[in-house]
Write a protein that holds these residues in place. Structure first.
Motif, PDB file in Angstrom:
ATOM      1  N   ILE A  59       0.832  -1.209   0.000  1.00 44.43           N
ATOM      2  CA  ILE A  59       0.000   0.000   0.000  1.00 44.43           C
ATOM      3  C   ILE A  59       0.865   1.257   0.000  1.00 44.43           C
ATOM      4  N   LEU A  60       1.922   1.247   0.788  1.00 39.27           N
ATOM      5  CA  LEU A  60       2.779   2.427   0.911  1.00 39.27           C
ATOM      6  C   LEU A  60       3.472   2.760  -0.393  1.00 39.27           C
ATOM      7  N   ILE A  61       4.024   1.746  -1.081  1.00 36.33           N
ATOM      8  CA  ILE A  61       4.729   2.047  -2.329  1.00 36.33           C
ATOM      9  C   ILE A  61       3.733   2.457  -3.408  1.00 36.33           C
ATOM     10  N   LEU A  62       2.511   1.917  -3.364  1.00 35.28           N
ATOM     11  CA  LEU A  62       1.478   2.328  -4.328  1.00 35.28           C
ATOM     12  C   LEU A  62       1.151   3.807  -4.170  1.00 35.28           C
ATOM     13  N   LEU A  63       0.896   4.219  -2.938  1.00 37.23           N
ATOM     14  CA  LEU A  63       0.503   5.607  -2.703  1.00 37.23           C
ATOM     15  C   LEU A  63       1.657   6.581  -2.929  1.00 37.23           C
ATOM     16  N   THR A  64       2.834   6.253  -2.394  1.00 36.63           N
ATOM     17  CA  THR A  64       3.943   7.206  -2.508  1.00 36.63           C
ATOM     18  C   THR A  64       4.427   7.346  -3.941  1.00 36.63           C
ATOM     19  N   ASN A  65       4.425   6.262  -4.712  1.00 37.98           N
ATOM     20  CA  ASN A  65       4.839   6.369  -6.110  1.00 37.98           C
ATOM     21  C   ASN A  65       3.826   7.178  -6.913  1.00 37.98           C
ATOM     22  N   ALA A  66       2.551   7.014  -6.590  1.00 38.16           N
ATOM     23  CA  ALA A  66       1.515   7.817  -7.254  1.00 38.16           C
ATOM     24  C   ALA A  66       1.730   9.302  -6.986  1.00 38.16           C
ATOM     25  N   ILE A  67       1.987   9.642  -5.743  1.00 35.37           N
ATOM     26  CA  ILE A  67       2.127  11.049  -5.362  1.00 35.37           C
ATOM     27  C   ILE A  67       3.398  11.643  -5.965  1.00 35.37           C
ATOM     28  N   THR A  68       4.500  10.892  -5.939  1.00 28.93           N
ATOM     29  CA  THR A  68       5.753  11.410  -6.483  1.00 28.93           C
ATOM     30  C   THR A  68       5.637  11.702  -7.973  1.00 28.93           C
ATOM     31  N   ASN A  69       5.035  10.783  -8.726  1.00 27.17           N
ATOM     32  CA  ASN A  69       4.872  11.007 -10.167  1.00 27.17           C
ATOM     33  C   ASN A  69       3.932  12.169 -10.458  1.00 27.17           C
ATOM     34  N   VAL A  78      -2.777   4.892 -11.679  1.00 26.21           N
ATOM     35  CA  VAL A  78      -4.022   5.328 -11.053  1.00 26.21           C
ATOM     36  C   VAL A  78      -3.898   6.769 -10.560  1.00 26.21           C
ATOM     37  N   GLY A  79      -2.755   7.091  -9.952  1.00 29.85           N
ATOM     38  CA  GLY A  79      -2.553   8.441  -9.434  1.00 29.85           C
ATOM     39  C   GLY A  79      -2.622   9.501 -10.517  1.00 29.85           C
ATOM     40  N   LEU A  80      -1.932   9.271 -11.633  1.00 29.03           N
ATOM     41  CA  LEU A  80      -1.952  10.238 -12.726  1.00 29.03           C
ATOM     42  C   LEU A  80      -3.362  10.397 -13.292  1.00 29.03           C
ATOM     43  N   SER A  81      -4.075   9.281 -13.425  1.00 30.95           N
ATOM     44  CA  SER A  81      -5.422   9.340 -13.998  1.00 30.95           C
ATOM     45  C   SER A  81      -6.385  10.072 -13.065  1.00 30.95           C
ATOM     46  N   VAL A  82      -6.360   9.723 -11.779  1.00 28.13           N
ATOM     47  CA  VAL A  82      -7.270  10.362 -10.837  1.00 28.13           C
ATOM     48  C   VAL A  82      -6.947  11.850 -10.687  1.00 28.13           C
ATOM     49  N   ALA A  83      -5.666  12.180 -10.625  1.00 23.39           N
ATOM     50  CA  ALA A  83      -5.281  13.590 -10.518  1.00 23.39           C
ATOM     51  C   ALA A  83      -5.732  14.374 -11.741  1.00 23.39           C
ATOM     52  N   GLN A  84      -5.607  13.757 -12.925  1.00 24.64           N
ATOM     53  CA  GLN A  84      -6.041  14.436 -14.148  1.00 24.64           C
ATOM     54  C   GLN A  84      -7.553  14.640 -14.151  1.00 24.64           C
ATOM     55  N   VAL A  85      -8.292  13.636 -13.674  1.00 26.00           N
ATOM     56  CA  VAL A  85      -9.748  13.776 -13.594  1.00 26.00           C
ATOM     57  C   VAL A  85     -10.119  14.931 -12.672  1.00 26.00           C
ATOM     58  N   VAL A  86      -9.479  14.992 -11.509  1.00 28.30           N
ATOM     59  CA  VAL A  86      -9.763  16.064 -10.546  1.00 28.30           C
ATOM     60  C   VAL A  86      -9.383  17.421 -11.119  1.00 28.30           C
ATOM     61  N   ALA A  87      -8.172  17.529 -11.671  1.00 26.49           N
ATOM     62  CA  ALA A  87      -7.712  18.815 -12.205  1.00 26.49           C
ATOM     63  C   ALA A  87      -8.576  19.276 -13.375  1.00 26.49           C
ATOM     64  N   SER A  88      -8.885  18.353 -14.295  1.00 29.38           N
ATOM     65  CA  SER A  88      -9.688  18.720 -15.475  1.00 29.38           C
ATOM     66  C   SER A  88     -11.098  19.126 -15.079  1.00 29.38           C
ATOM     67  N   SER A  89     -11.685  18.414 -14.113  1.00 29.36           N
ATOM     68  CA  SER A  89     -13.054  18.730 -13.685  1.00 29.36           C
ATOM     69  C   SER A  89     -13.124  20.115 -13.051  1.00 29.36           C
ATOM     70  N   VAL A  90     -12.176  20.407 -12.186  1.00 28.24           N
ATOM     71  CA  VAL A  90     -12.169  21.713 -11.531  1.00 28.24           C
ATOM     72  C   VAL A  90     -11.920  22.818 -12.549  1.00 28.24           C
ATOM     73  N   THR A  91     -10.964  22.600 -13.449  1.00 25.98           N
ATOM     74  CA  THR A  91     -10.676  23.603 -14.475  1.00 25.98           C
ATOM     75  C   THR A  91     -11.884  23.832 -15.370  1.00 25.98           C
ATOM     76  N   SER A  92     -12.595  22.770 -15.754  1.00 27.34           N
ATOM     77  CA  SER A  92     -13.785  22.900 -16.608  1.00 27.34           C
ATOM     78  C   SER A  92     -14.892  23.657 -15.898  1.00 27.34           C
ATOM     79  N   ASN A  93     -15.077  23.412 -14.607  1.00 27.89           N
ATOM     80  CA  ASN A  93     -16.107  24.131 -13.852  1.00 27.89           C
ATOM     81  C   ASN A  93     -15.786  25.609 -13.746  1.00 27.89           C
ATOM     82  N   VAL A  94     -14.486  25.925 -13.554  1.00 34.92           N
ATOM     83  CA  VAL A  94     -14.076  27.330 -13.494  1.00 34.92           C
ATOM     84  C   VAL A  94     -14.276  27.983 -14.849  1.00 34.92           C
ATOM     85  N   ALA A  95     -13.905  27.236 -15.905  1.00 30.97           N
ATOM     86  CA  ALA A  95     -13.991  27.805 -17.255  1.00 30.97           C
ATOM     87  C   ALA A  95     -15.431  28.018 -17.701  1.00 30.97           C
ATOM     88  N   SER A  96     -16.362  27.252 -17.141  1.00 32.45           N
ATOM     89  CA  SER A  96     -17.761  27.407 -17.539  1.00 32.45           C
ATOM     90  C   SER A  96     -18.312  28.767 -17.154  1.00 32.45           C
TER      91      SER A  96
END
Length: 501
Positions: free
Chosen positions: A298-308, A435-453
């Motif tokens: 679990i630790l290497i999964l989470l920390t590698n996601a965050i570092t990337n 998973v980290g890159l995908s989830v972060a992109q979903v969060v960032a894109s969603s927030v940016t799209s809501n602001v841009a609307s």
């Protein structure tokens, strides 16, 4: 003098010091140039986007496709390395690495680049577990083996850092493609060196069997099917959501998620069946009852996601929000990689003297402040106030855990299954990145799209920064979770990496 160690199942040959150094350098070189290419992608991504016509929704795919295929193929590659021989598998992987790296440099469309990056992920999956197996089998237990694992660890941030800087220079001058050509040439040279340098595979009782028979009898193919299929489908759905979060409502995504969800209990049931009948099991269910093993994964999964994610979104912040050049962004991210290298080296030297719990807990707490600093950063803030300290603190937890985790995993798996043990550990790491890159992109894109609307342009620095800030907060929350897992899961771990009599 070469030392021979015999067990009831495997005969291993420990390398003399000079030969061990050559082998370690060769293996680390392959890991170096694999990460070197990741650095190229991170810093040259805006240039690739404009030059190859890469859609905004596919912005993370050159990175996430690499981690998707790597995470999906690691268990298969590790099993094959244990059955067919780590040296043989390593030779194939290093040759393919040169070919697919060249393909990245020759790509003419965004689709071609994503495809070759996915194939690079496959070669990383081939190389990583066989490298771990060779070090575990050929280097003396204690400090030599600790330093071997540490070198594998720091070769990755070092390669990433050199890739960042060199790609930054080339992108601002002659373009990003020559960086891939250089990596391809170096990978080919390492392949030629490995033909001579790598030691023969340890002698095992079934070594007289043909390779095809070993592959058929000594690999859990059903378990691999359940695990690899589930991982690939889950990673693909998450990556597709990063391009458009509404893809989750499409029928193919729903079907893939259902199949992926079914693969988890099916895999667990199959592991129980294999263990009950004394057959080879990829990850015996009993291992998950070990708090240390489960916590390490679990630790290497989470920390590698965050570092990337920190590396990618820091680079995007510097370039897309602050308007800094590719070279300027790579220089600003570089302290993160240097801190990672130093952390890995110090861990290799002192891991057999360190209390594991407090080391992991303190390093995780330090790394948790990195995304917090980036979440509070102002768009016009001077680099030395927040970003510099965020970059230094970001990799400490992940790079320290890489060495510690490998030592724990190599202790859990038997000698004749070291490549598979390394594959399990690296699967967690690569899956975390994907998973980290995908989830972060979903969060960032969603927030940016809501602001841009409510405004005019979602590509404006202000709109992008809102999304990036949300991604940094997500990373901070995950690092807090890492601290809790460390405290609960590693509290009974003593000193590791000590030579046993």
């Amino acid at each position: 003098m070469t030392t021979t160690t015999t067990t009831t199942t495997t005969t291993t040959v420990l390398l003399p010091r000079f030969r061990a150094v050559i082998v370690t350098v060769q293996l680390c070189g392959l890991m170096f140039f694999s990460s070197f290419c990741n650095g190229i992608v991170v810093v040259a991504l805006p240039a690739m986007q404009s030059g190859l016509g890469l859609d905004e929704g596919l912005l993370v795919w050159p990175s996430s496709s690499y981690y998707l295929t790597a995470g999906s193929c690691l268990l298969l590659a590790g099993s094959i390395a244990d059955a067919a021989g780590a040296k043989r598998v390593q030779l194939v992987g290093s040759l393919l690495a040169a070919a697919f790296t060249l393909g990245c440099g020759l790509a003419r469309t965004g689709g071609e680049l994503i495809a070759f990056r996915a194939l690079q992920g496959v070669t990383n999956a081939i190389i990583s577990p066989s490298s771990i197996s060779i070090i575990s089998s050929s280097l003396e237990e204690g400090r030599p083996r600790n330093m071997g694992f540490a070198c594998l660890g720091f070769s990755q941030p070092l390669g990433f850092g050199v890739g960042l800087v060199l790609a930054g220079v080339l992108t601002d001058t002659i373009g990003w493609r020559p960086a891939f050509y250089l990596a391809a040439a170096a990978s080919l040279a390492l392949f030629l060196l490995s033909i001579w340098a790598l030691p023969p595979d340890p002698r095992r009782p079934e070594a007289d069997q043909p390779v095809w028979r070993r592959l058929a009898l000594h690999i859990d193919w059903v378990g691999l099917l359940f695990a690899s299929t589930g991982l690939a489908m889950l990673s693909y759905v998450l990556a597709s959501m990063s391009s458009d979060i509404n893809n989750i409502h499409q029928a193919p995504s729903i079907v893939l998620l259902v199949i992926s969800g079914f693969s988890i209990p099916a895999f667990a049931a199959w592991m129980h069946y294999q263990s009950k009948n004394n057959r080879t099991a990829l990850i015996p269910n009993s291992l998950w009852r070990s708090r240390v093993f489960t916590s390490s994964c679990i630790l290497i999964l989470l920390t590698n996601a965050i570092t990337n994610c920190m590396e990618l979104y820091s680079s995007l912040f510097f370039q897309q929000v602050q308007g800094i050049s590719a070279l300027g962004a790579s220089i600003r991210v570089l302290p993160s990689l240097l801190a990672g290298v130093l952390t890995s080296i110090l861990t290799g030297i002192f891991v057999n003297r360190m209390p594991v719990l407090w080391t992991v807990l303190i390093s995780s707490a330090l790394s948790a402040t990195a995304p917090l600093l980036m979440a509070f950063i102002r768009t016009d803030q001077v680099y030395w106030e927040n970003a510099f300290f965020g970059q230094i603190l970001s990799p400490i937890s992940c790079d320290m855990l890489f060495t510690v985790g490998l030592l724990i995993i190599s202790d859990v798996y038997p000698k004749h299954m070291q490549a598979l043990g390394g594959a399990v550990f690296n699967t967690c790491a690569q899956l975390g990145a994907a998973v980290g890159l995908s989830v972060a992109q979903v969060v960032a894109s969603s927030v940016t799209s809501n602001v841009a609307s409510s405004s005019a342009d979602k590509s404006s620095p202000d709109a992008l920064m809102k999304g990036y800030r949300a991604a940094f907060w997500l990373m901070f929350g995950c690092m807090v979770a890492v601290c809790f897992v460390s405290a609960l899961g590693l509290r009974k771990v003593g000193v590791i990496g000590v030579k046993r009599d």
